[in-house]
Design a protein around this motif. Structure first.
Motif, mmCIF file in Angstrom:
data_model
loop_
_atom_site.group_PDB
_atom_site.id
_atom_site.type_symbol
_atom_site.label_atom_id
_atom_site.label_comp_id
_atom_site.label_asym_id
_atom_site.label_seq_id
_atom_site.Cartn_x
_atom_site.Cartn_y
_atom_site.Cartn_z
ATOM 1 N N ALA A 170 0.831 -1.209 0.000
ATOM 2 C CA ALA A 170 0.000 0.000 0.000
ATOM 3 C C ALA A 170 0.862 1.253 0.000
ATOM 4 C CB ALA A 170 -0.932 -0.014 1.204
ATOM 5 N N GLN A 171 1.942 1.243 0.781
ATOM 6 C CA GLN A 171 2.856 2.389 0.783
ATOM 7 C C GLN A 171 3.477 2.570 -0.601
ATOM 8 O OE1 GLN A 171 5.338 1.151 4.172
ATOM 9 N NE2 GLN A 171 4.936 3.169 5.081
ATOM 10 N N GLN A 180 11.064 4.973 6.098
ATOM 11 C CA GLN A 180 11.454 5.876 5.013
ATOM 12 C C GLN A 180 10.258 6.199 4.117
ATOM 13 O OE1 GLN A 180 14.516 3.336 3.431
ATOM 14 N NE2 GLN A 180 16.169 4.593 4.294
ATOM 15 N N ALA A 181 9.463 5.185 3.810
ATOM 16 C CA ALA A 181 8.287 5.390 2.970
ATOM 17 C C ALA A 181 7.328 6.373 3.631
ATOM 18 C CB ALA A 181 7.594 4.059 2.695
ATOM 19 N N THR A 190 2.052 7.007 -6.810
ATOM 20 C CA THR A 190 1.114 8.057 -7.216
ATOM 21 C C THR A 190 1.638 9.430 -6.832
ATOM 22 O OG1 THR A 190 -0.761 6.558 -7.001
ATOM 23 C CG2 THR A 190 -1.253 8.913 -6.911
ATOM 24 N N LEU A 191 2.068 9.586 -5.579
ATOM 25 C CA LEU A 191 2.561 10.881 -5.115
ATOM 26 C C LEU A 191 3.819 11.314 -5.872
ATOM 27 C CD1 LEU A 191 2.156 10.449 -1.245
ATOM 28 C CD2 LEU A 191 0.854 12.000 -2.713
#
Length: 91
Positions: A49-50, A73-74, A56-57
């Protein structure tokens, strides 16, 4: 034993120290949030999910991120990129 007695017995057995949804999702000013560097699982690989949300971001921000980030980090990149893209902000 009636259903109402069974229900009250279950309520009495509930551990009051167990976090509830209200405590976990308390929102801004939530003192239960930890710095990602302090997470017990922070060094584990990021979740799917991350990865998906970061893709996307990063695309929206015009960035490329490494594929081998840790959970911590994510999370830090997600916070940074949300600020940069305006995503994740309350209306």
């Amino acid at each position: 034993m009636t259903d109402s007695n069974a229900h009250s017995t279950n309520a009495e057995n509930t551990d009051a120290t167990e976090p509830t949804a209200e405590v976990i999702g308390a929102g801004a000013g939530n003192t239960t949030e930890k710095d990602p560097e302090d997470w017990v699982t922070g060094e584990e690989p990021m979740t799917g999910a991350q990865r998906s949300y970061l893709d996307t971001l990063a695309r929206e921000a015009g960035e490329t991120l490494p594929a081998d980030l840790t959970k911590a980090q994510a999370s830090e990149h997600i916070d940074r990129l949300q600020a940069a893209t305006g995503r994740g902000q309350e209306s």
